[in-house]
Motif scaffolding. Structure first.
Motif, short mmCIF file in Angstrom:
data_model
loop_
_atom_site.label_atom_id
_atom_site.label_comp_id
_atom_site.label_asym_id
_atom_site.label_seq_id
_atom_site.Cartn_x
_atom_site.Cartn_y
_atom_site.Cartn_z
N ALA A 9 1.16 0.48 -1.82
CA ALA A 9 1.37 -0.96 -1.55
C ALA A 9 2.66 -1.06 -1.16
O ALA A 9 3.22 -1.95 -0.21
CB ALA A 9 0.93 -1.90 -2.50
N ASN A 10 3.64 -0.41 -1.95
CA ASN A 10 5.16 -0.85 -1.83
C ASN A 10 5.55 0.06 -0.56
O ASN A 10 6.65 -0.32 0.08
CB ASN A 10 5.87 -0.36 -3.02
CG ASN A 10 5.84 -1.62 -4.13
OD1 ASN A 10 6.45 -2.42 -4.09
ND2 ASN A 10 4.85 -1.51 -5.29
N LEU A 11 5.30 1.22 -0.64
CA LEU A 11 5.40 2.00 0.98
C LEU A 11 5.20 1.05 2.07
O LEU A 11 5.93 0.67 3.10
CB LEU A 11 4.68 3.30 0.83
CG LEU A 11 5.35 4.32 0.03
CD1 LEU A 11 4.38 5.77 0.36
CD2 LEU A 11 6.61 4.57 0.35
N PHE A 12 4.03 0.32 2.13
CA PHE A 12 3.22 -0.47 3.21
C PHE A 12 4.59 -1.52 3.36
O PHE A 12 5.23 -1.94 4.55
CB PHE A 12 1.93 -0.93 2.90
CG PHE A 12 1.53 -2.07 3.81
CD1 PHE A 12 0.79 -1.30 5.17
CD2 PHE A 12 1.56 -3.09 3.87
CE1 PHE A 12 0.33 -2.09 6.00
CE2 PHE A 12 1.20 -4.26 4.86
CZ PHE A 12 0.66 -3.58 6.16
N ASP A 13 4.84 -2.06 2.12
CA ASP A 13 5.57 -3.38 2.31
C ASP A 13 7.15 -3.07 2.72
O ASP A 13 7.45 -3.55 3.62
CB ASP A 13 5.49 -4.07 0.77
CG ASP A 13 6.17 -5.59 0.99
OD1 ASP A 13 5.59 -6.18 2.11
OD2 ASP A 13 6.92 -5.94 0.27
N MET A 14 7.56 -2.06 2.08
CA MET A 14 9.06 -1.57 2.37
C MET A 14 9.09 -1.04 4.03
O MET A 14 9.88 -1.60 4.75
CB MET A 14 9.38 -0.40 1.86
CG MET A 14 9.74 -0.75 0.45
SD MET A 14 10.58 0.49 -0.49
CE MET A 14 9.06 1.66 -0.82
N ASN A 15 7.93 -0.68 4.43
CA ASN A 15 8.12 -0.12 6.04
C ASN A 15 7.72 -1.36 6.80
O ASN A 15 8.38 -1.50 8.05
CB ASN A 15 6.73 1.06 6.03
CG ASN A 15 6.70 1.39 7.53
OD1 ASN A 15 7.67 2.07 7.90
ND2 ASN A 15 5.92 0.89 8.48
N ALA A 16 6.98 -2.64 6.36
CA ALA A 16 6.86 -3.56 7.42
C ALA A 16 8.47 -4.46 7.28
O ALA A 16 8.50 -4.96 8.51
CB ALA A 16 6.03 -4.41 6.55
N LYS A 17 8.88 -4.36 6.39
CA LYS A 17 10.15 -5.47 6.12
C LYS A 17 11.60 -4.86 5.90
O LYS A 17 12.59 -5.74 6.44
CB LYS A 17 9.77 -6.53 4.95
CG LYS A 17 8.51 -7.21 5.27
CD LYS A 17 7.96 -8.08 4.03
CE LYS A 17 6.96 -8.73 3.81
NZ LYS A 17 6.26 -9.25 2.67
N TYR A 18 11.59 -3.73 5.45
CA TYR A 18 13.04 -3.45 4.99
C TYR A 18 13.45 -1.88 5.59
O TYR A 18 14.56 -1.69 5.39
CB TYR A 18 13.14 -3.13 3.52
CG TYR A 18 12.44 -4.56 2.74
CD1 TYR A 18 13.02 -5.87 3.00
CD2 TYR A 18 11.51 -4.66 1.97
CE1 TYR A 18 12.59 -6.80 2.31
CE2 TYR A 18 11.01 -5.56 1.40
CZ TYR A 18 11.67 -6.94 1.62
OH TYR A 18 11.16 -7.94 1.23
N ALA A 19 12.59 -1.12 5.68
CA ALA A 19 13.02 0.15 5.92
C ALA A 19 12.01 0.96 6.78
O ALA A 19 10.80 0.23 7.27
CB ALA A 19 13.02 1.09 4.67
N ASP A 20 12.34 2.06 7.41
CA ASP A 20 11.10 2.89 8.03
C ASP A 20 10.67 3.98 6.91
O ASP A 20 11.56 4.64 6.44
CB ASP A 20 11.73 3.83 9.22
CG ASP A 20 12.27 3.07 10.39
OD1 ASP A 20 11.75 1.74 10.35
OD2 ASP A 20 13.25 3.62 11.16
N VAL A 21 9.37 4.06 6.64
CA VAL A 21 8.71 5.01 5.80
C VAL A 21 8.51 6.14 6.75
O VAL A 21 7.80 6.01 7.61
CB VAL A 21 7.68 4.20 5.16
CG1 VAL A 21 6.81 5.54 4.27
CG2 VAL A 21 8.17 3.27 4.13
#
Length: 209
Positions: free
Chosen positions: A182-194
């Motif tokens: 869930a946090n990888l998904f959210d970081m990739n959406a809004k803050y970073a490239d996963v």
């Protein structure tokens, strides 16, 4: 992740910022407690450490700065604040605790910086941002523990400080797959490239030393 969820987020998110020209690699809070089954912190994240070590080797070969973080508190927890009050396992990070030591396979090299912190983010209350800026770093590659805690907090702060931010999926870990994904998904959406380990190793291999 359901197709509906992906489609929903794709309407508003999904932009990639890409790697920067001068990255630094950050290994966040890899410590013995996460690898000791007798410790409350144990999370079964051996694969994340192995991935981070491979990325570290590629970063060192490319001449990319490597920073390791750990959490260290005064023996009486005088600098623990509300974080220490809230999260009971932080007692393992009192100065001198064996659970706060580096795990097997991870020993800081003489040319690697160790940043000790008391709060989730590698940037909050530390000199990390100014240190990176001083040496011309424009981007960070994040690995570490835990995905939903200190990795996420560091990711948000890295972006807020103006660094292009990439989170290496396989090199991060959590105590349960749900919060991790869930946090990888959210970081990739809004803050970073996963990104994947393979992707970041290939990027590092293409840098000029």
């Amino acid at each position: 992740m359901s197709d509906d969820l992906a489609a929903n987020y794709a309407k508003a998110y999904g932009t990639r910022v890409g790697f920067g020209a001068k990255p630094a690699l950050i290994l966040i809070d890899f410590c013995q407690g996460y690898f000791d089954p007798e410790c409350d912190l144990y999370s079964g994240v051996e694969d994340a450490l192995a991935s981070a070590l491979r990325v570290r080797a590629a970063a060192r070969a490319a001449g990319v700065p490597v920073i390791l973080t750990n959490v260290v508190y005064h023996p009486l927890a005088l600098n623990g604040g509300r974080f220490y009050e809230k999260a009971a396992p932080l007692r393992y990070f009192l100065e001198g605790s064996a659970m706060g030591a580096w795990p097997a396979g991870l020993v800081p090299e003489a040319d690697e910086l160790v940043v000790s912190k008391q709060y989730p983010s590698a940037f909050f209350g530390t000199s990390l941002a100014s240190t990176l800026t001083a040496v011309g770093v424009d981007s960070v590659l994040l690995t570490g523990l835990t995905t939903s805690g200190c990795v996420r907090a560091s990711c948000v702060d890295a972006m807020s400080h103006g660094f292009r931010t990439a989170v290496v999926a396989e090199a991060c870990g959590d105590r349960h797959p749900g919060p991790h994904e869930a946090n990888l998904f959210d970081m990739n959406a809004k803050y970073a490239d996963v990104v994947s380990e393979d992707e970041v190793v290939a990027f590092l291999g293409g840098l000029k030393v």
